[in-house]
Design an enzyme around this catalytic site. Structure first.
Site, mmCIF file in Angstrom:
data_model
loop_
_atom_site.group_PDB
_atom_site.id
_atom_site.type_symbol
_atom_site.label_atom_id
_atom_site.label_comp_id
_atom_site.label_asym_id
_atom_site.label_seq_id
_atom_site.Cartn_x
_atom_site.Cartn_y
_atom_site.Cartn_z
ATOM 1 N N ARG A 1 -6.199 8.044 0.919
ATOM 2 C CA ARG A 1 -5.323 9.021 0.278
ATOM 3 C C ARG A 1 -6.063 9.898 -0.739
ATOM 4 O O ARG A 1 -5.518 10.285 -1.776
ATOM 5 C CB ARG A 1 -4.135 8.336 -0.421
ATOM 6 C CG ARG A 1 -3.191 7.597 0.508
ATOM 7 C CD ARG A 1 -2.475 8.547 1.455
ATOM 8 N NE ARG A 1 -1.363 7.906 2.136
ATOM 9 C CZ ARG A 1 -1.452 7.260 3.300
ATOM 10 N NH1 ARG A 1 -2.616 7.184 3.928
ATOM 11 N NH2 ARG A 1 -0.384 6.731 3.850
ATOM 12 N N SER B 1 6.011 7.294 1.405
ATOM 13 C CA SER B 1 5.528 6.270 0.467
ATOM 14 C C SER B 1 5.421 6.894 -0.923
ATOM 15 O O SER B 1 4.722 7.897 -1.087
ATOM 16 C CB SER B 1 4.135 5.787 0.846
ATOM 17 O OG SER B 1 4.113 5.265 2.136
ATOM 18 N N GLU C 1 1.457 7.800 -5.055
ATOM 19 C CA GLU C 1 0.713 8.657 -4.134
ATOM 20 C C GLU C 1 1.277 10.085 -4.262
ATOM 21 O O GLU C 1 0.567 11.066 -4.098
ATOM 22 C CB GLU C 1 0.910 8.085 -2.720
ATOM 23 C CG GLU C 1 0.902 9.090 -1.650
ATOM 24 C CD GLU C 1 1.083 8.518 -0.243
ATOM 25 O OE1 GLU C 1 0.705 7.378 0.034
ATOM 26 O OE2 GLU C 1 1.603 9.269 0.574
HETATM 27 N N1 EPU Z 1 6.879 -4.738 3.468
HETATM 28 C C1 EPU Z 1 7.878 -5.555 2.966
HETATM 29 N N2 EPU Z 1 8.965 -4.957 2.401
HETATM 30 C C2 EPU Z 1 9.108 -3.619 2.328
HETATM 31 C C3 EPU Z 1 8.067 -2.780 2.824
HETATM 32 C C4 EPU Z 1 6.961 -3.371 3.410
HETATM 33 O O1 EPU Z 1 7.791 -6.781 3.001
HETATM 34 O O2 EPU Z 1 10.125 -3.156 1.808
HETATM 35 C C5 EPU Z 1 5.720 -5.372 4.117
HETATM 36 C C6 EPU Z 1 5.747 -5.141 5.630
HETATM 37 O O3 EPU Z 1 6.495 -6.125 6.279
HETATM 38 C C7 EPU Z 1 4.284 -5.215 5.979
HETATM 39 C C8 EPU Z 1 3.589 -4.633 4.747
HETATM 40 O O4 EPU Z 1 4.529 -4.747 3.674
HETATM 41 O O5 EPU Z 1 3.868 -6.540 6.114
HETATM 42 C C9 EPU Z 1 3.144 -3.202 4.941
HETATM 43 O O6 EPU Z 1 4.271 -2.398 5.275
HETATM 44 P P1 EPU Z 1 4.172 -1.207 6.354
HETATM 45 O O7 EPU Z 1 3.494 -1.633 7.583
HETATM 46 O O8 EPU Z 1 5.534 -0.628 6.462
HETATM 47 O O9 EPU Z 1 3.173 -0.162 5.774
HETATM 48 P P2 EPU Z 1 2.938 0.295 4.302
HETATM 49 O O10 EPU Z 1 1.722 -0.320 3.723
HETATM 50 O O11 EPU Z 1 4.197 0.118 3.570
HETATM 51 C C10 EPU Z 1 1.430 2.346 4.936
HETATM 52 C C11 EPU Z 1 1.380 3.802 4.561
HETATM 53 C C12 EPU Z 1 2.438 4.578 5.332
HETATM 54 C C13 EPU Z 1 2.176 4.409 6.809
HETATM 55 C C14 EPU Z 1 2.221 2.909 7.143
HETATM 56 C C15 EPU Z 1 1.875 2.651 8.584
HETATM 57 C C16 EPU Z 1 0.588 3.876 2.263
HETATM 58 C C17 EPU Z 1 0.959 4.075 0.833
HETATM 59 N N3 EPU Z 1 1.588 3.942 3.130
HETATM 60 O O12 EPU Z 1 2.687 1.869 4.512
HETATM 61 O O13 EPU Z 1 2.309 5.933 4.998
HETATM 62 O O14 EPU Z 1 3.144 5.091 7.586
HETATM 63 O O15 EPU Z 1 1.245 2.217 6.327
HETATM 64 O O16 EPU Z 1 0.508 2.858 8.758
HETATM 65 O O17 EPU Z 1 -0.588 3.702 2.567
HETATM 66 C C18 EPU Z 1 3.177 7.693 3.615
HETATM 67 O O18 EPU Z 1 2.053 7.744 3.116
HETATM 68 O O19 EPU Z 1 4.116 8.425 3.233
HETATM 69 C C19 EPU Z 1 3.430 6.675 4.619
HETATM 70 C C20 EPU Z 1 4.650 6.484 5.092
#
Ligand code: EPU
Length: 352
Positions: free
Chosen positions: A160, A229, A325
Site C-alpha cells: 500500500r 479497507s 490506509e
Molecule cells: N477476518 C475476520 N473478521 C473480519 C474480517 C476479516 O476474522 O471481520 C479475518 C478473515 O477471516 C481472514 C483474515 O481476517 O482470515 C483476512 O481477511 P480478508 O481475507 O478478508 O482480507 P483482509 O486482510 O481483510 C486484504 C486487503 C483487501 C483485499 C483482501 C483480499 C488490506 C488492508 N486489505 O483484506 O483490500 O481485498 O485482503 O486480498 O490489505 C482494500 O484495500 O480496500 C481491500 C479491500
C-alpha cells in the site's frame, strides 16, 4: 481547461461526506497541465475517484482531478503492452483486458477507483498487486512541466505504498499507466477463497470468484458509503507474533520475506468485539470489520472519531497500533491520522 469554483465533492467521495472545495481543475492533456497555476505554496490535493480519501472537514483544499482517458493495446510476440489514461476506471480496465484475452488483472476485479490512483497505493488483492504488471508510470512533474516515464523500480512499490506517497508527494501527478502482460498465463489461486478453484480454470472464472468473494463481504459504496479497507494490515516482529500466537492460536497471519509477520486488521477489530458496532450514523461493517461505513452522517469527523475508537480498542486488547490506509484530507491539505488531535474518539458504546 475545465475548472470550477465552489465545487461540491459530495458525489466525488465514496464516504458521501458533504464537502466542497474553493477551486477544482480537470486537466486532460499536457497543454492543460502546463496551464495549471503554480500551487506549490497552496494547499492542494490530487483526487482520483475519491474511493480512498476521507474529507475531514466541510471544506477541502484546492483539488486537481486528472481527466486523462484512453486505452491502447500493443500486441507483441509473447506479451501485450497496455497504456491506460489515469482517469479510466480500474474495474472497467480489468473487464476490458479480459474481454480482449489479456490476462493478469482478474484477481484485482472490483477494486474501486481510477487507474491513476492504483500505483499510488499499489492496490492489491487476492495475492496480486499492480506492481506485478506495471511497466511504467507516466508522471507530470510540476517543476519541469514535463511528463516523465518512471520505471517500475523507480515507483518503489511496497505494501500500500509507493514513491508517489513519499518523495514525489504533490510534486506532480500521474497521467498514464503502462502495463505489460505476458501471454504465458497461469491462474494465481494461492489466496484463501480462490484455492477452491480448479488449477486449470480460466481467467474469467477467477474474476467471477473474486467478484463473488468481494461482493459477499465488502459493501457497495453506492448503497452504503465506505472506502474499502479503512485500516492497513499491521506488520509486527516475529517475537511479538509468537507471544500473540500463544494467546490466540487461530490468529490469521502472513509471514513476510524479512521475517516479520503481517496480521489481519479485520480479525483484530472483530476480536475486539466491534463488528457491526454503530454510533452517530457511522459504524463498523457487519460482514467485514476492516471496513468503516457511513449510514447517515455528512461529517468526516464522525468517521475519524469512530476510527480512533477502533484503533484504541484494538490497542487496548492486543497492544498493536493499526493505522488507516484511507487518506485524511483537511482544508489545509492531507494530514496524518495521528495529527488530527482535535477530533476525539467516541466515548461510549451505543447503537443509534
Ligand atoms: N477476518 C475476520 N473478521 C473480519 C474480517 C476479516 O476474522 O471481520 C479475518 C478473515 O477471516 C481472514 C483474515 O481476517 O482470515 C483476512 O481477511 P480478508 O481475507 O478478508 O482480507 P483482509 O486482510 O481483510 C486484504 C486487503 C483487501 C483485499 C483482501 C483480499 C488490506 C488492508 N486489505 O483484506 O483490500 O481485498 O485482503 O486480498 O490489505 C482494500 O484495500 O480496500 C481491500 C479491500
Amino acid at each position: 481547461m475545465h475548472s470550477n469554483l465552489d465545487y461540491s465533492l459530495q458525489s466525488s467521495n465514496s464516504f458521501n461526506i458533504k464537502v466542497s472545495c474553493s477551486r477544482i481543475y480537470f486537466p486532460s492533456s499536457l497543454a492543460e497541465l502546463q496551464q495549471l497555476p503554480d500551487l506549490s505554496s497552496e494547499n492542494f490535493y490530487i483526487l482520483g475517484e475519491g474511493s480512498n480519501s476521507l474529507f475531514v472537514e466541510s471544506q477541502a483544499p484546492i483539488i486537481i482531478q486528472p481527466k486523462f482517458t484512453g486505452i491502447e493495446v500493443n500486441e507483441q510476440d509473447d506479451h501485450f503492452i497496455v497504456q491506460v489514461g489515469a482517469a479510466e476506471n480500474w474495474h472497467n480496465l480489468v473487464c476490458f483486458c479480459l474481454e480482449q484475452g489479456i490476462f493478469g488483472l482478474e484477481n484485482l476485479a472490483l477494486i474501486p477507483g481510477s487507474v491513476g490512483a492504483a500505483p499510488v497505493q499499489n492496490i492489491g488483492a487476492y495475492g496480486v498487486d499492480i506492481a506485478d504488471f506495471c511497466q511504467t508510470v507516466e508522471w507530470f512533474e510540476f517543476s519541469s512541466q514535463t511528463i516523465l516515464p518512471l520505471s517500475k523500480a523507480a515507483c518503489q512499490f511496497a505494501y500500500r505504498d509507493s514513491i508517489f506517497k513519499q518523495a514525489l508527494y504533490n510534486k506532480g501527478l500521474i497521467t498514464q499507466v503502462t502495463f505489460k502482460f505476458p501471454k504465458a498465463w497461469q491462474a494465481k489461486l494461492s489466496y484463501a477463497g480462490l484455492d477452491t478453484l480448479n488449477k486449470d480454470c480460466s481467467a474469467d472464472e477467477v474474476m467471477a470468484k473474486v467478484i463473488a468473494l468481494r461482493s459477499s463481504k465488502l459493501p457497495d459504496p453506492k448503497t452504503l458509503p465506505n472506502a474499502g479497507s479503512f485500516f492497513k494490515n499491521p506488520v509486527v516482529s516475529a517475537e511479538k507474533f509468537s507471544q500473540l500466537q500463544q494467546q490466540y492460536p487461530t490468529m490469521p497471519h502472513y509471514l513476510q520475506a524479512n521475517g516479520e509477520v503481517k496480521l489481519a486488521a479485520g480479525w483484530l477489530i472483530d476480536q475486539a468485539g466491534l463488528k457491526g458496532f454503530r454510533h452517530h450514523g457511522v459504524g463498523v461493517h457487519q460482514q467485514q470489520a476492516l471496513v468503516l461505513v457511513n449510514y447517515a452522517s455528512e461529517h468526516g469527523a464522525d468517521i475519524i472519531s469512530l476510527a480512533k475508537y477502533v484503533q484504541q480498542q484494538v490497542f487496548d486488547k492486543f497492544s498493536i497500533n493499526i493505522s488507516p490506509e484511507v487518506r485524511m484530507i483537511t482544508e489545509q491539505g492531507e494530514k496524518d491520522f495521528s495529527s488530527l488531535s482535535d477530533i476525539k474518539p467516541i466515548s461510549r458504546n451505543s447503537d443509534d
